[in-house]
Structure formats: structure tokens, C-alpha cells
Design a protein around this motif. Structure first.
Motif, PDB file in Angstrom:
ATOM      1  N   VAL A  58       0.143   7.784  -0.885  1.00 29.36           N
ATOM      2  CA  VAL A  58       1.041   6.631  -0.795  1.00 29.36           C
ATOM      3  C   VAL A  58       2.373   7.084  -0.223  1.00 29.36           C
ATOM      4  O   VAL A  58       3.003   8.010  -0.760  1.00 29.36           O
ATOM      5  N   THR A 117       6.050   5.858   0.335  1.00 31.41           N
ATOM      6  CA  THR A 117       6.829   4.802  -0.311  1.00 31.41           C
ATOM      7  C   THR A 117       8.321   4.971  -0.077  1.00 31.41           C
ATOM      8  O   THR A 117       8.806   6.080   0.152  1.00 31.41           O
ATOM      9  N   GLY A 123       7.957  -1.670   2.404  1.00 29.70           N
ATOM     10  CA  GLY A 123       6.858  -1.521   1.463  1.00 29.70           C
ATOM     11  C   GLY A 123       6.091  -0.232   1.688  1.00 29.70           C
ATOM     12  O   GLY A 123       6.442   0.596   2.537  1.00 29.70           O
ATOM     13  N   ASP A 124       5.018  -0.067   0.931  1.00 28.83           N
ATOM     14  CA  ASP A 124       4.262   1.174   0.938  1.00 28.83           C
ATOM     15  C   ASP A 124       3.224   1.202   2.064  1.00 28.83           C
ATOM     16  O   ASP A 124       2.762   0.158   2.544  1.00 28.83           O
ATOM     17  N   VAL A 145      -0.479   2.802   2.177  1.00 32.07           N
ATOM     18  CA  VAL A 145      -1.480   3.386   1.287  1.00 32.07           C
ATOM     19  C   VAL A 145      -2.670   3.857   2.110  1.00 32.07           C
ATOM     20  O   VAL A 145      -3.220   3.100   2.917  1.00 32.07           O
ATOM     21  N   ASP A 152      -6.421   5.494   1.763  1.00 35.54           N
ATOM     22  CA  ASP A 152      -7.537   5.719   0.836  1.00 35.54           C
ATOM     23  C   ASP A 152      -8.656   6.405   1.609  1.00 35.54           C
ATOM     24  O   ASP A 152      -9.241   5.826   2.524  1.00 35.54           O
ATOM     25  N   GLU A 185      -4.709  -2.064   2.279  1.00 37.75           N
ATOM     26  CA  GLU A 185      -3.626  -2.899   1.772  1.00 37.75           C
ATOM     27  C   GLU A 185      -3.164  -2.429   0.407  1.00 37.75           C
ATOM     28  O   GLU A 185      -1.970  -2.418   0.104  1.00 37.75           O
ATOM     29  N   SER A 186      -4.097  -2.064  -0.443  1.00 37.86           N
ATOM     30  CA  SER A 186      -3.753  -1.612  -1.791  1.00 37.86           C
ATOM     31  C   SER A 186      -4.922  -0.812  -2.348  1.00 37.86           C
ATOM     32  O   SER A 186      -6.046  -0.883  -1.832  1.00 37.86           O
ATOM     33  N   ALA A 187      -4.656  -0.057  -3.393  1.00 37.84           N
ATOM     34  CA  ALA A 187      -5.692   0.734  -4.046  1.00 37.84           C
ATOM     35  C   ALA A 187      -5.177   1.146  -5.412  1.00 37.84           C
ATOM     36  O   ALA A 187      -3.974   1.041  -5.709  1.00 37.84           O
ATOM     37  N   ASP A 188      -6.071   1.608  -6.244  1.00 34.54           N
ATOM     38  CA  ASP A 188      -5.677   2.188  -7.525  1.00 34.54           C
ATOM     39  C   ASP A 188      -5.004   3.526  -7.234  1.00 34.54           C
ATOM     40  O   ASP A 188      -5.645   4.464  -6.763  1.00 34.54           O
ATOM     41  N   THR A 189      -3.709   3.596  -7.465  1.00 34.83           N
ATOM     42  CA  THR A 189      -2.945   4.783  -7.074  1.00 34.83           C
ATOM     43  C   THR A 189      -2.797   5.799  -8.204  1.00 34.83           C
ATOM     44  O   THR A 189      -1.981   6.713  -8.111  1.00 34.83           O
TER      45      THR A 189
END
Length: 432
Positions: free
Chosen positions: A5, A7, A22-23, A25, A27, A33-37
Motif C-alpha cells: 500500500v 499511502t 488516496g492510496d 493498493v 495485490d 481498488e481495495s484489499a484486506d491490508t
């Protein structure tokens, strides 16, 4: 699965004309767009601008070993070419030298924010280990963590031998890959003669056959001053006319330089879907002129950016050449805005390689990221930090570079190699 990430950035340039905060990310090597970080590696980009990794669409990595040679500056290209050839002959181009030059050139690339380099290799001494040379360049890229597009070029080579060599390199490096790109996307093979000033139609025909069999991209150089002069002298026609007749004006072809092009030629290139590469860091000092980038873009031709080689440019810093491209554009038309030139250095170059996953930070793109510190005095007073990447601090180094989710530059230093050792080994090999 590995998560990275980035950030806290001042701005994130995620694609052509798209700036956000924004971040970012990554994977398993892909932007999401998003993930369990939980357990993710966090890259603090406070005070920084984040961009996709730059893509150098036209380089000659071997020339990294032959910069600022006496007797190679201020010469017409007709004299420069044999001067460089003499230097190659004296040094003895082989897999060792190819690998050492590639290591130095690719290290320079990563340390200037370039994550992908297209290496148009044109020097193949008689009896040389062609596959060994290609393997050496690929190994240098793998060791450093850079992406490499190895272009089996030709410059006055025997056409049959060039085609056989290209076939062998494809089989050795990317066997059974339908597009010439390795499964992990880190290595790609393409083909391309130096230009109509150097190579006959047979070379273009035979390398095109290799490209068709393996789904490879094709690249060549066109419409530098000497290219036009030689084409007119030898064939009574201009390079684009010849390339069109020879089947090299097509959607899988990228043409580098294009300093001297007519309105009709631009229209024909656009209609065929050809892509272009601008190389002002070579073209300007060599006296070849300035490509009319604005007219190319307005015609719908995707334009990338390249440094060309150390024998003409002496540097492999694509961001510095992006600045030059922006500055000299005003000599041949409206000045190009910084955002557009940054697009050329990222998405534009990637598109010319047939690699739409590169040069962007949108979901699904490859996780190639550059973190540029804009908090220092060189950026003091800058109102637009994205434009400031080009207008301010030429020659800057990125703080962090990530390729496919792997951090390869940290705190402006190579992670997996020793910069001083790379330099020392190359100097030892060339005796300087």
C-alpha cells in the motif's frame, strides 16, 4: 498473496489526465481498488507525487558502455555510425559486455523511475553468441527487477541470419508464448531493423515473418535526417513510402524518431494504426530536428517517449527527456503540457509495446509505481506538483520504485544490486 500500500501522497497520477489522492493498493503484483491490508507493506508517500512506472520505449542498452567517446560528438550520422561501429569492434561485443551494459543501463533506468525498457539491440558481430547476448540482457533485468522488451534488431546484417537469430531468441526466451511476452510479464521479445537507411527489404520481410509466426511487435526507426537522405538517394523515395510498400505501416508497428514527416505521411500512419516514439534527447543533439508531436497526437497517433542510446544521448533518464520534449515542442508547434508528456512517458510508451497493463495505476494494471519526493527546495514554490515533476528538478531520482509489487528502489537506492559494483564492472570490461 502479497499486499503493498502506497499511502499519503500529495497526488496520484493514475492515468492520462486523471489525478487523485488516496492510496495505491497492489495485490499480488496488480493494482486493485481495495484489499484486506492486514500485514501489508506500507510505503509512506507523504510529501510525494505517485505515478505509474515510466516506460522507456526506445533505448539501445549496449551504448551505455560507449558514452561521450572522443570523436563521436557533433558528427553527421553518416560519420557517427562508423565511429560507433569501430568502438564496438574494439571492445568486442559478446554476452559479457551485453550483460554488463544492460545492468548499468537498467540500473540507471530504475534509479530514474523507469520500470520498463525497450532495448533495440542492433549490434551482432559475425559468429557472436546471439542467444547468449539476449539471455545476458534478460538476466540483467531479472536480477534488478526491471521489465525488459528485448528487440532483436538488425543493422546491415545478413537478412537470413538475422531472421534465424530472431527465431532462436524467441525460442530461448519466450517459447510458446503467443504474444512474445513471458507469463509474468517481465520479459518481451520484439523484432525490428534499424531502418531503410541500413537494411534491405529482405530483412524487413524476413523479420516480419518471424513476428507473424510468434505474434511479436515490430519496431523500426524512421525519418531521421539521414534516413530520408539515404532513402531518396538509394530508392528515390521517402522512408514512409518504402515502409508502406514493405508492409511495415501497420497496427503492430512502432516507428521511432519521425523528425521529418509530411502531413500526408502523418495521415497514412494514423490510418494504419501505427504508433510512434519521440526521442528528443537523441534527436536534438544529433541535429535531426524535433518530431512534430502535437501534429502526431492530433492525428490520433499514440506517441511514446524514449531516450535512445548512450552513444547519442549519453543519458538514460526518461523524466529529464520528458522535460526536454516539453520544452522543445514549442519550436515546432504549441507547447505540450506536462501532463501530456507524462502520458507519453507512461501509457503512450506502453501502448506502443502492446502492453495496456503498463503505464497506468488503474485497477487491473500492473503494480509498477514510482514515488517522487516533491518536498525539497527544488520544488519550493511549485503550484502544480504534477507539472513540477518535469518543470522543476531535472534529473531527480524517485524515492521508491515498485515493479509488479516488488520494491526495487528504496530511499533512492537499488534494493537488489550494488550501484558502485555495476559501474566498476562495466569500466573494467571496457578498459576505462
Amino acid at each position: 498473496m502479497s499486499i503493498v500500500v502506497v499511502t499519503g501522497a500529495v497526488a496520484v497520477l493514475e492515468g492520462p489526465g486523471r489525478v487523485r489522492t488516496g492510496d495505491v493498493v497492489i495485490d499480488d503484483g496488480i493494482v486493485v481498488e481495495s484489499a484486506d491490508t492486514t500485514g501489508a507493506r506500507i510505503i509512506d508517500a507523504t510529501g510525494c507525487v505517485v505515478t505509474a512506472g515510466l516506460v522507456n520505449a526506445h533505448h539501445h542498452l549496449l551504448q551505455t558502455a560507449f558514452r561521450t567517446l572522443p570523436g563521436t560528438r557533433g558528427l553527421p550520422m553518416r560519420e557517427w555510425l562508423p565511429a560507433m561501429a569501430a568502438a564496438y569492434g574494439a571492445a568486442g561485443v559478446d554476452p559479457e559486455l551485453t550483460g554488463l551494459a544492460a545492468s548499468a543501463g537498467l540500473a540507471e533506468a530504475l534509479l530514474s523511475g523507469v520500470t520498463t525498457v525497450a532495448d533495440h539491440h542492433l549490434t551482432w558481430p559475425e559468429g557472436a553468441d546471439d542467444v547468449g547476448m539476449a539471455r545476458a540482457a534478460a538476466a540483467a533485468a531479472a536480477d534488478l527487477g526491471a521489465r525488459l522488451v528485448f528487440v532483436r534488431g538488425a543493422a546491415r546484417d545478413d537478412p537470413q541470419e538475422a531472421a534465424a537469430s530472431a527465431e532462436a531468441i524467441v525460442e530461448a526466451l519466450v517459447a510458446e508464448r503467443p504474444d512474445g511476452v513471458s507469463i509474468d510479464g517481465m520479459l518481451q521479445v520484439a523484432v525490428g531493423p534499424a531502418g531503410v537507411h541500413s537494411d534491405p527489404r529482405e530483412t524487413f520481410d524476413l523479420l516480419a515473418e518471424v513476428a507473424r509466426r510468434h505474434g511479436l511487435r515490430r519496431r523500426t526507426q524512421a525519418n531521421e535526417v539521414v534516413d530520408v537522405e539515404v532513402a531518396l538517394e538509394r530508392y528515390g523515395r521517402r522512408p514512409i513510402d518504402l515502409l508502406q510498400d514493405w508492409g511495415w505501416v501497420d497496427a503492430d508497428v512502432t516507428l521511432a524518431h519521425l523528425c521529418d514527416v509530411t502531413a500526408d505521411e502523418i495521415s497514412r500512419l494514423a490510418a494504419a494504426g501505427v504508433t510512434a516514439t519521440h526521442a528528443p534527447g537523441c534527436d536534438v543533439p544529433m541535429g535531426w530536428g524535433v518530431a512534430p508531436v502535437r501534429r502526431l497526437l492530433d492525428a490520433g497517433i499514440p506517441v511514446g517517449l524514449g531516450t535512445s542510446g548512450g552513444g547519442s544521448n549519453d543519458a538514460g533518464h526518461l523524466l529529464a527527456d520528458a522535460r526536454l520534449a516539453m520544452q522543445v515542442s514549442a519550436l515546432v508547434g504549441p507547447q505540450l503540457p506536462a501532463s501530456e508528456v507524462l502520458t507519453m512517458a507512461t501509457a503512450g510508451s506502453a501502448d506502443g509495446l502492446g502492453r495496456p497493463e503498463l503505464g497506468r495505476l488503474t485497477p487491473g494494471a500492473a503494480g509498477d509505481v514510482c514515488v517522487w519526493d516533491v518536498s525539497g527546495v527544488a520544488d519550493a514554490g511549485v503550484a502544480d506538483p504534477i507539472a513540477g515533476l518535469l518543470w522543476a528538478a531535472p534529473g531527480r531520482r524517485p524515492r521508491t520504485v515498485i515493479v509488479g509489487g516488488r520494491v526495487v528502489v528504496d530511499e533512492a537506492r537499488l534494493v537488489d544490486a550494488d550501484e558502485a559494483e555495476i559501474v566498476a564492472r562495466l569500466f573494467e570490461r571496457v578498459g576505462r
